[in-house]
Design a protein around this motif. Structure first.
Motif, PDB file in Angstrom:
ATOM      1  N   LYS A 110       0.805  -1.221   0.000  1.00  0.00           N
ATOM      2  CA  LYS A 110       0.000   0.000   0.000  1.00  0.00           C
ATOM      3  C   LYS A 110       0.842   1.277   0.000  1.00  0.00           C
ATOM      4  O   LYS A 110       0.314   2.360  -0.214  1.00  0.00           O
ATOM      5  CB  LYS A 110      -0.949  -0.008   1.197  1.00  0.00           C
ATOM      6  N   PHE A 111       2.142   1.139   0.250  1.00  0.00           N
ATOM      7  CA  PHE A 111       3.004   2.320   0.180  1.00  0.00           C
ATOM      8  C   PHE A 111       3.034   2.815  -1.255  1.00  0.00           C
ATOM      9  O   PHE A 111       3.181   2.024  -2.184  1.00  0.00           O
ATOM     10  CB  PHE A 111       4.416   1.987   0.669  1.00  0.00           C
ATOM     11  N   GLY A 135      -3.557   9.040   5.231  1.00  0.00           N
ATOM     12  CA  GLY A 135      -4.931   8.814   5.662  1.00  0.00           C
ATOM     13  C   GLY A 135      -5.094   7.633   6.596  1.00  0.00           C
ATOM     14  O   GLY A 135      -4.253   7.362   7.451  1.00  0.00           O
ATOM     15  N   PHE A 136      -6.210   6.918   6.421  1.00  0.00           N
ATOM     16  CA  PHE A 136      -6.551   5.801   7.295  1.00  0.00           C
ATOM     17  C   PHE A 136      -5.458   4.732   7.308  1.00  0.00           C
ATOM     18  O   PHE A 136      -5.130   4.189   8.359  1.00  0.00           O
ATOM     19  CB  PHE A 136      -7.888   5.176   6.877  1.00  0.00           C
ATOM     20  N   GLU A 137      -4.887   4.442   6.140  1.00  0.00           N
ATOM     21  CA  GLU A 137      -3.844   3.411   6.075  1.00  0.00           C
ATOM     22  C   GLU A 137      -2.633   3.795   6.919  1.00  0.00           C
ATOM     23  O   GLU A 137      -2.065   2.963   7.619  1.00  0.00           O
ATOM     24  CB  GLU A 137      -3.440   3.149   4.627  1.00  0.00           C
ATOM     25  N   ALA A 138      -2.247   5.067   6.875  1.00  0.00           N
ATOM     26  CA  ALA A 138      -1.118   5.524   7.693  1.00  0.00           C
ATOM     27  C   ALA A 138      -1.469   5.461   9.174  1.00  0.00           C
ATOM     28  O   ALA A 138      -0.671   4.976   9.991  1.00  0.00           O
ATOM     29  CB  ALA A 138      -0.724   6.947   7.299  1.00  0.00           C
ATOM     30  N   THR A 139      -2.649   5.922   9.522  1.00  0.00           N
ATOM     31  CA  THR A 139      -3.081   5.907  10.921  1.00  0.00           C
ATOM     32  C   THR A 139      -3.121   4.488  11.468  1.00  0.00           C
ATOM     33  O   THR A 139      -2.662   4.216  12.579  1.00  0.00           O
ATOM     34  CB  THR A 139      -4.474   6.564  11.055  1.00  0.00           C
ATOM     35  N   GLU A 140      -3.650   3.564  10.677  1.00  0.00           N
ATOM     36  CA  GLU A 140      -3.743   2.173  11.109  1.00  0.00           C
ATOM     37  C   GLU A 140      -2.352   1.538  11.207  1.00  0.00           C
ATOM     38  O   GLU A 140      -2.057   0.806  12.147  1.00  0.00           O
ATOM     39  CB  GLU A 140      -4.627   1.390  10.141  1.00  0.00           C
ATOM     40  N   ILE A 145      13.426   1.581   6.748  1.00  0.00           N
ATOM     41  CA  ILE A 145      12.933   2.223   7.961  1.00  0.00           C
ATOM     42  C   ILE A 145      11.589   2.879   7.674  1.00  0.00           C
ATOM     43  O   ILE A 145      11.243   3.144   6.515  1.00  0.00           O
ATOM     44  CB  ILE A 145      13.915   3.275   8.506  1.00  0.00           C
ATOM     45  N   TYR A 146      10.865   3.135   8.746  1.00  0.00           N
ATOM     46  CA  TYR A 146       9.575   3.823   8.663  1.00  0.00           C
ATOM     47  C   TYR A 146       9.654   5.069   9.528  1.00  0.00           C
ATOM     48  O   TYR A 146      10.073   4.998  10.687  1.00  0.00           O
ATOM     49  CB  TYR A 146       8.451   2.924   9.180  1.00  0.00           C
ATOM     50  N   MET A 147       9.262   6.192   8.952  1.00  0.00           N
ATOM     51  CA  MET A 147       9.169   7.440   9.700  1.00  0.00           C
ATOM     52  C   MET A 147       7.698   7.679   9.985  1.00  0.00           C
ATOM     53  O   MET A 147       6.902   7.848   9.059  1.00  0.00           O
ATOM     54  CB  MET A 147       9.760   8.593   8.885  1.00  0.00           C
ATOM     55  N   LEU A 148       7.349   7.672  11.269  1.00  0.00           N
ATOM     56  CA  LEU A 148       5.962   7.801  11.683  1.00  0.00           C
ATOM     57  C   LEU A 148       5.668   9.248  12.050  1.00  0.00           C
ATOM     58  O   LEU A 148       6.057   9.729  13.122  1.00  0.00           O
ATOM     59  CB  LEU A 148       5.677   6.879  12.877  1.00  0.00           C
ATOM     60  N   TYR A 149       5.002   9.949  11.147  1.00  0.00           N
ATOM     61  CA  TYR A 149       4.576  11.325  11.384  1.00  0.00           C
ATOM     62  C   TYR A 149       3.151  11.286  11.946  1.00  0.00           C
ATOM     63  O   TYR A 149       2.577  10.213  12.120  1.00  0.00           O
ATOM     64  CB  TYR A 149       4.613  12.129  10.082  1.00  0.00           C
ATOM     65  N   ASP A 150       2.564  12.431  12.196  1.00  0.00           N
ATOM     66  CA  ASP A 150       1.217  12.481  12.763  1.00  0.00           C
ATOM     67  C   ASP A 150       0.195  11.736  11.908  1.00  0.00           C
ATOM     68  O   ASP A 150      -0.572  10.938  12.411  1.00  0.00           O
ATOM     69  CB  ASP A 150       0.757  13.934  12.957  1.00  0.00           C
ATOM     70  N   GLU A 151       0.166  12.013  10.611  1.00  0.00           N
ATOM     71  CA  GLU A 151      -0.858  11.427   9.732  1.00  0.00           C
ATOM     72  C   GLU A 151      -0.268  10.749   8.501  1.00  0.00           C
ATOM     73  O   GLU A 151      -1.006  10.426   7.578  1.00  0.00           O
ATOM     74  CB  GLU A 151      -1.838  12.507   9.298  1.00  0.00           C
ATOM     75  N   HIS A 152       1.030  10.591   8.476  1.00  0.00           N
ATOM     76  CA  HIS A 152       1.704  10.006   7.325  1.00  0.00           C
ATOM     77  C   HIS A 152       2.814   9.076   7.790  1.00  0.00           C
ATOM     78  O   HIS A 152       3.343   9.228   8.879  1.00  0.00           O
ATOM     79  CB  HIS A 152       2.323  11.094   6.438  1.00  0.00           C
ATOM     80  N   VAL A 153       3.168   8.157   6.920  1.00  0.00           N
ATOM     81  CA  VAL A 153       4.312   7.285   7.160  1.00  0.00           C
ATOM     82  C   VAL A 153       5.168   7.341   5.901  1.00  0.00           C
ATOM     83  O   VAL A 153       4.656   7.220   4.786  1.00  0.00           O
ATOM     84  CB  VAL A 153       3.877   5.820   7.415  1.00  0.00           C
ATOM     85  N   ILE A 154       6.462   7.539   6.081  1.00  0.00           N
ATOM     86  CA  ILE A 154       7.400   7.499   4.962  1.00  0.00           C
ATOM     87  C   ILE A 154       8.276   6.279   5.150  1.00  0.00           C
ATOM     88  O   ILE A 154       8.780   6.020   6.244  1.00  0.00           O
ATOM     89  CB  ILE A 154       8.284   8.757   4.894  1.00  0.00           C
TER      90      ILE A 154
END
Length: 155
Positions: free
Chosen positions: A9-10, A45-50, A99-108
Motif C-alpha cells: 500500500k506504500f 490517511g486511514f492506512e497511515a493511521t492504522e 525504515i519507517y518514519m511515523l509522522y502524525d498522519e503520514h508514514v514514509i
C-alpha cells in the motif's frame, strides 16, 4: 491485519502533485526532489493511521540503551548538520535497512542511509515528535521537533 499487508500500500511519487500536502517538505529542496522521489514512498490517511497504531503497539515500552543529542543549534550550519549525521552513523543501523518514519498522519518508508543523509529535511517539519523504526522494532529514534534526537535500542 499484519504490517506486511501494508507493504503493497506504500505509494511512490514522481512529482509534488502526487504527494499529500503534509509531505510537501520533501520538495522544499527542488534539487533533491528526484532523488527523494526514487528513494521514498508513503502511506497517508486511514492506512497511515492504522499502520502507526499497529506498529506502535509492537514498539517495546522500555529499551536497554538510550542516548540523546541536542540538535537545537544544528539547523543552519553544514558543519553541525554533518555532526548529527556522524552521530546517526554511530547508531550502527545498516545503511540498507528499510525504515519507517511515523509522522502524525503520514508514514514514509525509505532506507536508513537516505534518512542519515537527509535527516534535517525529514526532521524539519516534525510536529511534536517523529518516530523512526524498522521492522524489527529493536531500536527507535525519536526526533523531538528542532530540539533533541533520542536513540533507543535493545543492545
Amino acid at each position: 491485519m499484519y504490517l506486511t499487508d501494508y507493504e503493497s500500500k506504500f505509494k511512490r511519487w514522481e512529482n509534488y502533485a502526487e504527494l499529500p500536502s503534509g509531505l510537501f517538505f520533501l520538495i522544499d529542496e527542488s534539487a533533491l526532489e528526484t532523488y527523494l522521489s526514487k528513494r521514498t514512498c508513503f502511506l497517508k490517511g486511514f492506512e497511515a493511521t492504522e499502520f502507526i497504531r499497529l506498529i506502535s503497539k509492537e514498539i517495546p515500552k522500555s529499551f536497554v540503551y538510550e542516548v540523546a543529542l541536542d540538535i537545537s543549534e544544528s539547523w543552519n550550519s553544514d558543519i553541525e548538520i554533518a555532526k548529527v549525521r556522524e552521530w546517526l552513523f554511530q547508531c550502527k543501523i545498516p545503511f540498507d535497512q528499510n525504515i519507517y518514519m511515523l509522522y502524525d498522519e503520514h508514514v514514509i518508508k525509505t532506507k536508513w542511509k537516505v534518512f542519515v543523509r537527509h535527516w534535517d529535511i525529514f526532521s524539519w517539519s516534525v510536529g511534536v515528535n517523529l518516530d523512526v523504526i524498522d521492522h524489527t522494532r529493536s531500536w527507535r529514534l525519536e526526533v523531538h521537533h528542532e530540539n533533541v534526537l533520542t536513540f533507543y535500542s535493545m543492545k
